[in-house]
Write a protein that holds these residues in place. Structure first.
Motif, PDB file in Angstrom:
ATOM      1  N   UNK A   6      73.210  18.916 -55.777  1.00 34.16           N
ATOM      2  CA  UNK A   6      72.160  19.787 -55.243  1.00 34.16           C
ATOM      3  C   UNK A   6      70.885  18.977 -55.051  1.00 34.16           C
ATOM      4  N   UNK A   7      70.214  19.205 -53.939  1.00 34.71           N
ATOM      5  CA  UNK A   7      68.923  18.587 -53.671  1.00 34.71           C
ATOM      6  C   UNK A   7      67.844  19.633 -53.927  1.00 34.71           C
ATOM      7  N   UNK A   8      66.883  19.303 -54.804  1.00 33.35           N
ATOM      8  CA  UNK A   8      65.845  20.242 -55.235  1.00 33.35           C
ATOM      9  C   UNK A   8      64.470  19.649 -54.943  1.00 33.35           C
ATOM     10  N   UNK A   9      63.560  20.462 -54.435  1.00 31.72           N
ATOM     11  CA  UNK A   9      62.159  20.054 -54.289  1.00 31.72           C
ATOM     12  C   UNK A   9      61.411  20.527 -55.522  1.00 31.72           C
ATOM     13  N   UNK A  10      60.703  19.582 -56.181  1.00 28.84           N
ATOM     14  CA  UNK A  10      59.977  19.905 -57.405  1.00 28.84           C
ATOM     15  C   UNK A  10      58.699  19.077 -57.432  1.00 28.84           C
ATOM     16  N   UNK A  11      57.575  19.732 -57.562  1.00 28.61           N
ATOM     17  CA  UNK A  11      56.253  19.100 -57.603  1.00 28.61           C
ATOM     18  C   UNK A  11      56.027  18.181 -56.403  1.00 28.61           C
ATOM     19  N   UNK A  12      56.464  18.634 -55.237  1.00 34.74           N
ATOM     20  CA  UNK A  12      56.221  17.888 -54.017  1.00 34.74           C
ATOM     21  C   UNK A  12      57.166  16.725 -53.767  1.00 34.74           C
ATOM     22  N   UNK A  13      58.153  16.551 -54.639  1.00 35.66           N
ATOM     23  CA  UNK A  13      59.121  15.475 -54.462  1.00 35.66           C
ATOM     24  C   UNK A  13      60.519  16.065 -54.402  1.00 35.66           C
TER      25      UNK A  13
END
Length: 44
Positions: A6-13
């Motif tokens: 899974x690809x997750x966006x977290x804190x702008x990254x």
């Protein structure tokens, strides 16, 4: 059980993580687990 990447966006990254899930598990639950894994890496 299956391994899902899974690809997750977290804190702008963007982060990629693997989640072990049951075949019948809902997509939303898999994304929730992935987000928890990424958050845990940054808070521990």
């Amino acid at each position: 059980m299956v391994q899902v990447t899974v690809k997750i966006d977290y804190l702008g990254k963007s982060y990629q993580t693997n989640v072990l899930a049951k075949r019948e598990e809902e997509e939303e639950e898999i994304f929730r687990k992935a987000l928890e894994q990424v958050e845990k890496q940054w808070t521990d």
